[in-house]
Structure formats: C-alpha cells, structure tokens
Write a protein that holds these residues in place. Structure first.
Motif, PDB file in Angstrom:
ATOM      1  N   LEU A 202     -20.295 -32.882 -30.170  1.00 46.80           N
ATOM      2  CA  LEU A 202     -21.505 -32.326 -30.777  1.00 46.80           C
ATOM      3  C   LEU A 202     -21.839 -33.092 -32.050  1.00 46.80           C
ATOM      4  CD1 LEU A 202     -20.422 -28.537 -30.762  1.00 46.80           C
ATOM      5  CD2 LEU A 202     -21.205 -29.893 -28.837  1.00 46.80           C
ATOM      6  N   CYS A 203     -23.001 -33.733 -32.081  1.00 44.87           N
ATOM      7  CA  CYS A 203     -23.470 -34.382 -33.310  1.00 44.87           C
ATOM      8  C   CYS A 203     -24.267 -33.338 -34.083  1.00 44.87           C
ATOM      9  CB  CYS A 203     -24.384 -35.561 -33.001  1.00 44.87           C
ATOM     10  SG  CYS A 203     -23.515 -36.949 -32.296  1.00 44.87           S
ATOM     11  N   VAL A 204     -23.773 -33.010 -35.263  1.00 43.98           N
ATOM     12  CA  VAL A 204     -24.391 -31.937 -36.043  1.00 43.98           C
ATOM     13  C   VAL A 204     -25.050 -32.554 -37.275  1.00 43.98           C
ATOM     14  CG1 VAL A 204     -23.961 -29.757 -37.245  1.00 43.98           C
ATOM     15  CG2 VAL A 204     -22.529 -30.409 -35.294  1.00 43.98           C
ATOM     16  N   ASP A 205     -26.355 -32.356 -37.385  1.00 48.96           N
ATOM     17  CA  ASP A 205     -27.097 -32.978 -38.476  1.00 48.96           C
ATOM     18  C   ASP A 205     -27.631 -31.911 -39.415  1.00 48.96           C
ATOM     19  OD1 ASP A 205     -28.227 -35.886 -38.902  1.00 48.96           O
ATOM     20  OD2 ASP A 205     -29.783 -34.471 -39.524  1.00 48.96           O
ATOM     21  N   LEU A 206     -27.372 -32.105 -40.703  1.00 47.47           N
ATOM     22  CA  LEU A 206     -27.870 -31.157 -41.705  1.00 47.47           C
ATOM     23  C   LEU A 206     -29.299 -31.569 -42.051  1.00 47.47           C
ATOM     24  CD1 LEU A 206     -27.389 -28.900 -43.739  1.00 47.47           C
ATOM     25  CD2 LEU A 206     -26.227 -30.525 -45.199  1.00 47.47           C
ATOM     26  N   ASP A 207     -30.259 -30.715 -41.702  1.00 49.11           N
ATOM     27  CA  ASP A 207     -31.667 -31.068 -41.917  1.00 49.11           C
ATOM     28  C   ASP A 207     -32.007 -31.039 -43.399  1.00 49.11           C
ATOM     29  OD1 ASP A 207     -31.994 -31.078 -39.119  1.00 49.11           O
ATOM     30  OD2 ASP A 207     -32.243 -28.911 -39.134  1.00 49.11           O
ATOM     31  N   GLN A 208     -32.876 -31.936 -43.786  1.00 52.25           N
ATOM     32  CA  GLN A 208     -33.473 -31.933 -45.131  1.00 52.25           C
ATOM     33  C   GLN A 208     -32.452 -31.950 -46.256  1.00 52.25           C
ATOM     34  OE1 GLN A 208     -35.936 -28.477 -44.264  1.00 52.25           O
ATOM     35  NE2 GLN A 208     -37.727 -29.720 -44.703  1.00 52.25           N
ATOM     36  N   PHE A 209     -31.306 -32.608 -46.029  1.00 48.69           N
ATOM     37  CA  PHE A 209     -30.324 -32.668 -47.112  1.00 48.69           C
ATOM     38  C   PHE A 209     -30.855 -33.493 -48.285  1.00 48.69           C
ATOM     39  CE2 PHE A 209     -26.595 -34.807 -49.047  1.00 48.69           C
ATOM     40  CZ  PHE A 209     -26.187 -33.715 -49.786  1.00 48.69           C
ATOM     41  N   LYS A 210     -31.637 -34.518 -47.946  1.00 42.56           N
ATOM     42  CA  LYS A 210     -32.220 -35.366 -48.989  1.00 42.56           C
ATOM     43  C   LYS A 210     -33.069 -34.542 -49.958  1.00 42.56           C
ATOM     44  CE  LYS A 210     -34.740 -39.134 -49.509  1.00 42.56           C
ATOM     45  NZ  LYS A 210     -34.388 -38.862 -50.866  1.00 42.56           N
ATOM     46  N   GLU A 211     -33.797 -33.621 -49.381  1.00 40.89           N
ATOM     47  CA  GLU A 211     -34.655 -32.776 -50.213  1.00 40.89           C
ATOM     48  C   GLU A 211     -33.795 -31.923 -51.152  1.00 40.89           C
ATOM     49  OE1 GLU A 211     -35.271 -33.625 -47.141  1.00 40.89           O
ATOM     50  OE2 GLU A 211     -37.309 -33.177 -46.503  1.00 40.89           O
ATOM     51  N   VAL A 212     -32.681 -31.429 -50.624  1.00 41.18           N
ATOM     52  CA  VAL A 212     -31.793 -30.608 -51.458  1.00 41.18           C
ATOM     53  C   VAL A 212     -31.337 -31.435 -52.651  1.00 41.18           C
ATOM     54  CG1 VAL A 212     -29.552 -29.422 -51.526  1.00 41.18           C
ATOM     55  CG2 VAL A 212     -31.045 -29.152 -49.546  1.00 41.18           C
ATOM     56  N   ASN A 213     -30.924 -32.683 -52.380  1.00 42.45           N
ATOM     57  CA  ASN A 213     -30.499 -33.577 -53.458  1.00 42.45           C
ATOM     58  C   ASN A 213     -31.620 -33.809 -54.460  1.00 42.45           C
ATOM     59  OD1 ASN A 213     -27.857 -34.250 -53.217  1.00 42.45           O
ATOM     60  ND2 ASN A 213     -28.189 -35.923 -51.784  1.00 42.45           N
ATOM     61  N   ASP A 214     -32.815 -34.041 -53.943  1.00 42.94           N
ATOM     62  CA  ASP A 214     -33.941 -34.347 -54.821  1.00 42.94           C
ATOM     63  C   ASP A 214     -34.321 -33.149 -55.685  1.00 42.94           C
ATOM     64  OD1 ASP A 214     -34.047 -36.840 -53.908  1.00 42.94           O
ATOM     65  OD2 ASP A 214     -35.826 -36.604 -52.659  1.00 42.94           O
ATOM     66  N   VAL A 215     -34.332 -31.988 -55.060  1.00 43.69           N
ATOM     67  CA  VAL A 215     -34.805 -30.811 -55.781  1.00 43.69           C
ATOM     68  C   VAL A 215     -33.743 -30.273 -56.742  1.00 43.69           C
ATOM     69  CG1 VAL A 215     -35.616 -28.420 -55.499  1.00 43.69           C
ATOM     70  CG2 VAL A 215     -36.434 -30.207 -53.951  1.00 43.69           C
ATOM     71  N   TYR A 216     -32.470 -30.223 -56.290  1.00 40.66           N
ATOM     72  CA  TYR A 216     -31.444 -29.565 -57.100  1.00 40.66           C
ATOM     73  C   TYR A 216     -30.514 -30.538 -57.821  1.00 40.66           C
ATOM     74  CZ  TYR A 216     -32.964 -25.596 -54.286  1.00 40.66           C
ATOM     75  OH  TYR A 216     -33.715 -24.638 -53.673  1.00 40.66           O
ATOM     76  N   GLY A 217     -30.615 -31.823 -57.508  1.00 40.17           N
ATOM     77  CA  GLY A 217     -29.724 -32.805 -58.135  1.00 40.17           C
ATOM     78  C   GLY A 217     -28.495 -33.046 -57.265  1.00 40.17           C
ATOM     79  N   HIS A 218     -27.842 -34.200 -57.503  1.00 35.35           N
ATOM     80  CA  HIS A 218     -26.761 -34.624 -56.607  1.00 35.35           C
ATOM     81  C   HIS A 218     -25.512 -33.756 -56.698  1.00 35.35           C
ATOM     82  CE1 HIS A 218     -28.342 -38.311 -54.762  1.00 35.35           C
ATOM     83  NE2 HIS A 218     -29.202 -38.195 -55.761  1.00 35.35           N
ATOM     84  N   SER A 219     -25.185 -33.260 -57.897  1.00 31.97           N
ATOM     85  CA  SER A 219     -23.937 -32.506 -57.964  1.00 31.97           C
ATOM     86  C   SER A 219     -24.100 -31.158 -57.254  1.00 31.97           C
ATOM     87  CB  SER A 219     -23.443 -32.353 -59.401  1.00 31.97           C
ATOM     88  OG  SER A 219     -24.472 -31.851 -60.192  1.00 31.97           O
ATOM     89  N   THR A 220     -25.277 -30.552 -57.371  1.00 39.49           N
ATOM     90  CA  THR A 220     -25.505 -29.317 -56.616  1.00 39.49           C
ATOM     91  C   THR A 220     -25.535 -29.647 -55.119  1.00 39.49           C
ATOM     92  OG1 THR A 220     -26.735 -28.378 -58.447  1.00 39.49           O
ATOM     93  CG2 THR A 220     -27.087 -27.361 -56.299  1.00 39.49           C
ATOM     94  N   GLY A 221     -26.161 -30.795 -54.784  1.00 38.44           N
ATOM     95  CA  GLY A 221     -26.184 -31.251 -53.386  1.00 38.44           C
ATOM     96  C   GLY A 221     -24.773 -31.386 -52.843  1.00 38.44           C
ATOM     97  N   ASP A 222     -23.867 -31.934 -53.661  1.00 33.07           N
ATOM     98  CA  ASP A 222     -22.470 -32.095 -53.232  1.00 33.07           C
ATOM     99  C   ASP A 222     -21.835 -30.733 -52.955  1.00 33.07           C
ATOM    100  OD1 ASP A 222     -22.593 -34.773 -53.384  1.00 33.07           O
ATOM    101  OD2 ASP A 222     -21.357 -35.002 -55.182  1.00 33.07           O
ATOM    102  N   ARG A 223     -22.049 -29.803 -53.860  1.00 28.43           N
ATOM    103  CA  ARG A 223     -21.431 -28.475 -53.673  1.00 28.43           C
ATOM    104  C   ARG A 223     -22.028 -27.762 -52.458  1.00 28.43           C
ATOM    105  NH1 ARG A 223     -20.310 -29.173 -59.097  1.00 28.43           N
ATOM    106  NH2 ARG A 223     -22.408 -28.792 -59.889  1.00 28.43           N
ATOM    107  N   PHE A 224     -23.295 -28.018 -52.226  1.00 30.88           N
ATOM    108  CA  PHE A 224     -23.952 -27.459 -51.036  1.00 30.88           C
ATOM    109  C   PHE A 224     -23.247 -27.990 -49.781  1.00 30.88           C
ATOM    110  CE2 PHE A 224     -27.453 -28.099 -47.864  1.00 30.88           C
ATOM    111  CZ  PHE A 224     -27.702 -26.765 -47.592  1.00 30.88           C
ATOM    112  N   LEU A 225     -23.006 -29.320 -49.775  1.00 23.84           N
ATOM    113  CA  LEU A 225     -22.340 -29.946 -48.624  1.00 23.84           C
ATOM    114  C   LEU A 225     -20.941 -29.386 -48.406  1.00 23.84           C
ATOM    115  CD1 LEU A 225     -22.934 -33.777 -48.675  1.00 23.84           C
ATOM    116  CD2 LEU A 225     -23.281 -32.203 -46.796  1.00 23.84           C
ATOM    117  N   VAL A 226     -20.212 -29.203 -49.510  1.00 25.83           N
ATOM    118  CA  VAL A 226     -18.846 -28.675 -49.401  1.00 25.83           C
ATOM    119  C   VAL A 226     -18.891 -27.300 -48.727  1.00 25.83           C
ATOM    120  CG1 VAL A 226     -16.881 -27.814 -50.739  1.00 25.83           C
ATOM    121  CG2 VAL A 226     -17.961 -29.976 -51.373  1.00 25.83           C
TER     122      VAL A 226
END
Ligand code: C2E
Ligand code: MG
Ligand code: MG
Length: 596
Positions: A202-226
């Motif tokens: 199963l290839c699982v793709d997180l949609d719109q992750f780039k937007e999360v990074n752009d809107v909330y910043g990379h460190s929040t993006g990282d914690r979101f991914l975790v």
C-alpha cells in the motif's frame, strides 16, 4: 587478588607452561629470594597484566584456572577471594552467576565454548551478560596445552553500532523503518511468498503536507508528521510500515485473504486522519490517499508490485484526495503512456514540434491591446496535445525550464517584430521559479530580442508563491524591476489568491474562465466577478476575464469595465491569423476575429 599472589601460589604448576609471549623467561621458575631479577620480572608482568584494558584468564591443560588479572575480576564483578588457582570452569561460572554477570543465554554459546576449549581451537564470541552488558571473548590455545581467554567489554561500541544500524534502517524523524529497510523487507516478502500466499503493498500519501509546512512552519509540520506516523503504526496492526519520503509512507500488508484484508487495512489507515491532529496548539486537518497492489496478482517481483501500487496511487490522487484505489491493468497502460509522453516532450523542442499560438486580449471597449502566447505541441503520432496535458508532464521531468525559455524568446521575438506596440503575455511555470536565474533569463531574452520590457507581461499562478514564498517574492520583485508586468492567472481557483495579492504588487488579475462560464447561469459567479472587479478598482489593478465565449458574457464584463479574452474575441491561433491586428491594418474579409 593480585597477579603476584596468584602467581606465587601457582608457581609449581606454571613452570614451563606459560607461553613465552605472556611470561618472560626470567619468571619461569621464580624464586624471589634467590633471584632479585625474578621479582622485577614478576612485578613487570603483574603491572602489564593488571593494566590491560581486557580481562584475562589462563587455564592449564586440565582446564583449571592458573591465573587471572584484576580487570577480569572487576569486569565480572566477582567477589574478592571467590576465584582461586585451580578453580574449574563451572566454579568460575557460578561466581559470575552470583555476581549477576553470567552469559544471559549460555545455551547458545555452550557448544561454541566447549568446542573451542576441548579442541583447543582459537575462537571468539560476542555475548550478552545478565546485567545487559555485551562482552567479546576470545579463546586462544598456547603451545603447551594451556589456553588463554581474553574478555573485552564492548557495550558502548555495540550500542553505537546498534544506533548506527538503527539510523541506517530508520527514518530519524518518525523512527519508522526507512526505504532501505523497506527494500529489504519487500525483497524478503517476495522471496518467502510461496505459491498461493498473497500479500499487498500500500502506497500511502499524505495529502497537502506542503501546505501544512507552509501555513504552520516546518517544525510544526515535523510534529504533524510524527503524529501521522504514530497513528498509522497503531492502525497498521502488525503490518510493516515504512516512511519513504516527506509525505510518502508504504505498508506491506501481511499474508492473508487478499484483497479483502488489504481493503480493511486501507480503510483503517485512511480513517486515522478523520480526527484532526493537534500540534503546537493548532488543530491540523489532513487526509491520506492510498494506492494498492496485491502479490502475486499485480506483480510477482518487487519492481512490478511496487510500481503498480504507485500507479494505483497516481490514479487515486487524480480521482480524489482521501480515496483508495487498487491496481487495475489499465492503470499500467496509463502510466506507460504518461512515461512515453514525458520522454517525447523532452525531445519536442529539438524536433521542432512546438509552436506558439496567440490569443487576443481586448479592453472593455473592445480594442485589442495585446496577446497571450499559448504553447501547442504537434506530436508526430498523436496529433495536437493540449498544454493542459503536457505542461504538467514537462513540469514533472523538469523539461519545462527549457520549454518556457523557448516560449519566452519566441514570443518576445515575435512581438518585437510587430509594427504596433501591442503587449505580449507569457505563462511561466512554478517550476521555472526554482531556477534562481529566471529574472536574469528574462533580462537576457529582452536584450536579445530588443522588446520593450513594458510590453511584456508574465503570467503566474499562485503555485509560484506557494512553493517557496520568500524566494518567489524576491524573484518577482527583480522581474518587476526590469519594467516587466506580472499578472496573477487563474484568479479565484486557489486558496490564497487574496493574501498573495496583498504580498506582491501584481499588475493585473486574470479571472479564471470557470467564473466567466457561469456568468449567465449563476448569481454567485456574477457576484464573485463583481467583487473581484471592485477589488481591482480599490487596488488600481486592471482585471481581465478569461474564457469569454458569448456576447452576454462580454456585455456583462464590458459594463463592469473588465477586459476580455476568449473564443468570442479570438481563438489561440498562429500569429499569421492576426497579422492585420499587429500590423494595424483592417481585418481580412474572411476573418472571424472581432477586432477593435
Ligand atoms: P491559461 O494560461 O489560463 O490559458 C488560458 C487557456 O484557456 C488556454 O488553454 C486557452 O486556449 C483557453 N481558452 C481561451 N479562450 C477560451 C474560451 O473562450 N473558452 C475556453 N473553454 N477556453 C479558452 P490552453 O492553451 O489549452 O492552455 C492551458 C494552460 O496551459 C494555460 O492556461 C497555461 O496555464 C498552460 N500553458 C499554455 N502555454 C504555456 C506555456 O507556454 N508555458 C507554461 N508554463 N504554461 C502554458
Ligand atoms: Mg495564462
Ligand atoms: Mg488562466
């Protein structure tokens, strides 16, 4: 116990037994009283053995302990006086058991140990002790029937190695297995799969992750991914889960009745983002899209299986974010076709298959003031391929850079040749803005073609600002400093058009054709256009509507003071078709073009 003490008590047994390398000749038959040099030799030996970083024991031909050093005693925390000359191996192991430093799983080393000792063959082993430490033990026979064991505490080294091995096989951010681990795991899964056993990828793709990074910043993006990784792991129920890239995960669903089992798993995985993720005080919403393939039906080897799961993901993403698709043979064809087109577009420029069409743009009063350059690809077998199809393909391969530079040069060269100083609009892709020299490229084209920068308009979509806002902004400023105008294309279709209008002084807004098309039928569309035109007036920005096809649309826009572009004004055509407009002469009688 000191070596000297041990040594003195073992003198009789030692004589002639110790290897030369261990015991200096002078110490072989020590009689300290008779030979003062012997004391010195023993002291030297004592110092040497007790300053070793390794623990050491020596055993006689009868496998009984002859000598040992302090390091050995300290390493295994053996109680003082517990060892004696003549101790058996069993007694020594008992002493270590009492100290909590016996081999954790003696059974697994037993035969190796016995073999090394009984056959007097050199050997070594790495063992874990009851207290969790790791030791490296070597056994070496000596030429006179004795044998020596050396013991090294390698806990730290082993931990470091384990850490490095963990790093090599795990993603640092989420702690999940990485691509290397996945490759090993899938190869083993295919290798071990027998006949009718089926498992799924199963290839699982997180949609719109780039937007999360752009809107909330990379460190929040990282914690979101975790957190997404943690939820996926919890939902994967023992299936192998790895993180392959920023927003790409992959799962090897266990053997079982497929595709039913994988379908269940997909449903559970997609559901992990039904609840928003709370990080850094934000409630972040997201969705997962999954493409799946089943072994052996969709591929009996790793590459086919994974490639087909990717093809299914590609399809799922094109259908709808948050959807699940299983591979179907037609998807393979689509992917192959896409790759073939991508290959062909790379060669299209050199093969002179690209051509520019020009579409007129009119003021509210109807006067033509310029053209938009639109690219056409005449494929040798497929005929004309729409830019809506091939531009995204060229963006994926990177061929777009060269293509857009060519379009810009051709469009500027063409416009510079017109007797009337009409404007020329050229589309640039977000991918072009990844090259830092896009402003320099425009300048060199202007210099080369002699076009007045005021006549050039660059059309960008909000995707340009989306990718790397600060960088795009500074490039756009440099473009504006050249005297070139910048228009926002497809206004109203993105998420952030308004905020981008605020961030950069655009020179024009292009209302997307989807709004124009609904002018007569949708009150909302007309209201939106009305609002955009109000915004344009407030910001002193001209507004042009794309896709004007009917007289009704034109009249509505004209009455609002809006510029127009569309089939009604003129279709995108080779410039020869519009020669009369650029030359400032009357339209040819057969022309369907509505000119000023
Ligand atoms: P766009 O820049 O928004 O271009 C307008 C599109 O609307 C063009 O489609 C044009 O042919 C079409 N169009 C114009 N008038 C009408 C009308 O009255 N009705 C309808 N239904 N459509 C109309 P086209 O030429 O297929 O281009 C599609 C997109 O491809 C363009 O959208 C642009 O984003 C991209 N594109 C075209 N040429 C280039 C290029 O040279 N470089 C880059 N990067 N992108 C390009
Ligand atoms: Mg455009
Ligand atoms: Mg457009």
């Amino acid at each position: 116990m000191s070596l000297r003490h041990t040594f003195a008590r073992a003198t009789s047994r030692l004589a002639g037994l110790l290897p030369d390398a261990v015991l200096p000749r002078a110490a072989r038959a020590p009689d300290p009283a008779a030979d003062p040099n012997a004391t010195t030799a023993m002291e030297k030996l004592d110092a040497a053995l007790n300053n070793m970083s390794h623990g050491l024991c020596m055993f006689g031909p009868d496998d009984r302990l002859m000598l040992w050093n302090d390091r050995y005693v300290r390493m295994y925390k053996i109680a003082p006086g517990r060892l004696r000359v003549g101790s058996t191996l069993e007694e020594m192991l008992d002493a270590r058991k009492e100290a909590g430093t016996a081999y954790r799983d003696l059974g697994q080393y037993d035969s190796k140990l016995t073999n090394a000792i009984t056959k007097r063959s050199p050997d070594s082993l790495v063992a874990e002790l009851d207290d969790g430490r790791i030791v490296n033990v070597s056994y070496r026979p000596t030429h006179n029937g004795c044998w020596v064991s050396t013991h090294e505490d390698i806990t730290e080294r082993a931990q470091n190695e384990a850490r490095i091995a963990h790093l090599a096989f795990h993603d640092q951010l989420t702690g999940l297995p990485n691509r290397v681990a996945f490759n090993e795991h899938i190869a083993a899964a295919v290798h071990n799969a027998a006949g009718d056993t089926a498992f799924a990828v199963l290839c699982v793709d997180l949609d719109q992750f780039k937007e999360v990074n752009d809107v909330y910043g990379h460190s929040t993006g990282d914690r979101f991914l975790v957190e997404v990784g943690r939820r996926l792991l919890a939902a994967s129920d023992g299936a192998f889960l790895a993180r392959l890239g920023a927003d790409e995960f992959i799962v090897i669903a266990s053997v079982g009745p497929q595709p039913a089992m994988a379908e269940d798993l997909c449903t559970r995985l997609v559901a992990v983002l039904y609840q928003p993720v709370c990080v850094d005080g934000y409630e972040i919403e997201g969705s997962l899209t999954i493409g799946a393939s089943v072994y052996p039906l969709d591929g009996a080897d790793v590459d086919t299986l994974v490639g087909n799961a990717e093809a299914a993901l590609y399809r799922a993403k094109a259908d709808q974010r948050g959807s699940i698709r299983f591979f179907e043979p037609a998807m393979g064809r689509q992917i192959r076709e896409k790759r073939a087109l991508q290959h062909d577009i790379g060669a299209a420029l050199a093969r002179r298959e690209l051509q520019l069409h020009f579409q007129p743009q009119s003021l509210a009063g109807g006067e033509i003031f310029g053209f938009e350059a639109l690219l056409r690809w005449r494929h040798p077998e497929r005929g004309v391929v729409s830019p809506a199809i091939f531009i995204p393909l060229a963006e994926e391969t990177g061929a777009i850079g060269e293509i857009d530079e060519w379009v810009l040069r051709e469009a500027c060269r063409e416009a510079a040749s017109w007797p009337r100083p009409l404007s020329i609009a050229v589309n640039l892709s977000p991918v072009d803005f990844r090259r830092s020299d896009v402003a320099a490229m425009i300048l060199s084209v202007l210099l080369e073609t002699g076009l007045d920068p005021q006549r050039l308009e660059i059309e960008i979509t909000e995707g340009v600002l989306f990718e790397d806002f600060d960088r795009a902004l500074s490039i756009l400023r440099r473009i504006k400093n050249l005297g070139v105008r910048v228009a926002m294309d497809d206004f109203g279709t993105g998420y952030s058009s308004l905020s981008y209008l605020q961030a950069f002084p655009f020179d024009k807004i292009k209302i997307d054709q989807s709004f124009t098309a609904r002018i007569g039928s949708s009150f909302e569309a007309a209201a939106i256009i009305h609002a955009i035109l109000g915004l344009g007036r407030a910001l002193a920005l001209p507004v042009i509507a794309e896709g004007v096809e009917t007289e009704e649309q034109r009249a509505f826009l004209a009455q609002e003071g809006c510029e127009a572009q569309g089939y009604l004004i003129g279709r995108p055509e080779p410039i020869a078709r519009y020669r009369h407009l650029v030359d400032g002469m009357a339209a040819p009688p057969e022309s369907a073009v509505i000119a000023s």
